[in-house]
Design an enzyme around this catalytic site. Structure first.
Site, short mmCIF file in Angstrom:
data_model
loop_
_atom_site.label_atom_id
_atom_site.label_comp_id
_atom_site.label_asym_id
_atom_site.label_seq_id
_atom_site.Cartn_x
_atom_site.Cartn_y
_atom_site.Cartn_z
CB ALA A 147 -3.32 109.23 35.39
CB THR A 166 3.90 104.08 40.56
OG1 THR A 166 4.98 103.70 41.42
CG2 THR A 166 3.25 102.86 39.95
CB SER A 167 9.13 105.82 38.75
OG SER A 167 9.33 105.76 40.14
CD GLU A 191 8.50 109.89 32.09
OE1 GLU A 191 9.26 110.82 31.85
OE2 GLU A 191 8.23 109.51 33.25
CG HIS A 228 4.59 104.85 50.76
ND1 HIS A 228 5.03 105.10 49.48
CD2 HIS A 228 5.03 103.60 51.06
CE1 HIS A 228 5.71 104.04 49.04
NE2 HIS A 228 5.71 103.13 49.96
CG ASN A 259 0.01 109.39 45.33
OD1 ASN A 259 1.18 109.08 45.13
ND2 ASN A 259 -0.83 109.65 44.35
#
Ligand code: NAD
Length: 234
Positions: free
Chosen positions: A223, A181-182, A207, A112, A95
């Site tokens: 979360a 995180t996907s 998910e 990032h 993030n």
């Protein structure tokens, strides 16, 4: 429950999901950031070369959203974990918001980049704190060297920050926890595989991520509801 022994070293990787309950949209979900913008038009070196004003419009919008956001119980739970584990916790986030810091985390590696920092696209001047919005009619910021000031963000096609330090910490950790995180953005999606046989691996999110099969256990839930009370340390 995730038990943390006295010898354990914990690596936590967070993604956009950890800030979702703070009102910051995730990348790909419903209401995700990319519904109104095309990635390649706002978050790539090519976009910057083509239309820096559009890039700054996008990041100014993101600064405005993030500036109004408040840390949620997930961020606070991780700050509390740092209080207990000190340097035995390595917190790495994808993030670019500052909600981990807002909750009290002191050591946060932003792989990032950071939304509230900018840097020169030409000279080696270090990244600097910058909360300004650069939207028309404001003119775009310039460096003393004549280069353009850009967001301190790792764009698509660029190499994330501090990878050597991250891989060192992955090597040493005995517990790996990914949150929200996907599991599709590399290299972060492969961190769990780096932990290998020596560590226990967990995922937390509503998910299952794309790389769910790589984890020992997935805790399915938001979360902010799942992290508080999840860690039990000796
Ligand atoms: P992503 O959008 O691809 O995936 C978000 C994940 O969060 C999904 O798996 C979703 O199920 C999960 N999620 C949604 N609500 C959640 C909740 N309440 N609790 C836990 N999990 C929840 O995000 P990603 O995998 O982090 O993608 C990586 C990229 O997204 C990074 O490059 C990152 O810089 C960027 N990003 C950052 C922010 C931010 O700084 N807050 C916001 C959006 C995107």
């Amino acid at each position: 429950m995730i038990r943390i022994g006295k010898q354990d070293r914990v690596f936590v990787l967070t993604g956009a999901g950890v800030s979702a309950e703070s009102g910051i949209p995730t990348f790909r979900g419903v209401g995700g950031l990319w519904r109104n913008y095309r990635i390649e038009e706002v978050a790539s070196p090519q976009a910057w070369a083509r239309d820096p004003a559009l890039v700054w419009e996008f990041y100014s919008m993101r600064r405005r959203v993030a500036a109004g956001a408040k840390a949620n119980p997930a961020h606070f739970a991780l700050a509390e974990l740092e209080q207990k584990l000190a340097e035995r916790l390595f917190l790495c986030t994808q993030n670019v918001d500052n909600l981990h810091e807002q909750a009290g985390s002191r050591q946060v590696l932003h792989m990032h980049g950071e939304l509230f920092k900018s840097r020169c696209d030409t000279c080696r001047r270090p990244p600097f704190a910058d909360e300004a919005m650069y939207e028309p009619p404001a003119s775009l910021p310039c460096c003393d060297c004549g280069g353009k000031i850009r967001p301190h963000i790792c764009w698509f096609g660029e190499v994330p920050f501090e990878l050597e330090e991250i891989f060192g910490a992955l090597d040493r950790c005995t517990v790996f926890v990914a949150v929200g995180t996907s599991g599709v953005v590399e290299p972060a999606a492969s961190f769990v595989a780096q932990v290998g046989g020596q560590g226990r691996t967990y995922y937390v999110g509503p998910e299952l991520p794309a790389n769910a099969s790589a984890f020992d256990q997935c805790f399915q839930g938001e979360a902010g509801k799942t992290l508080p009370g999840l860690f039990v340390s000796d």
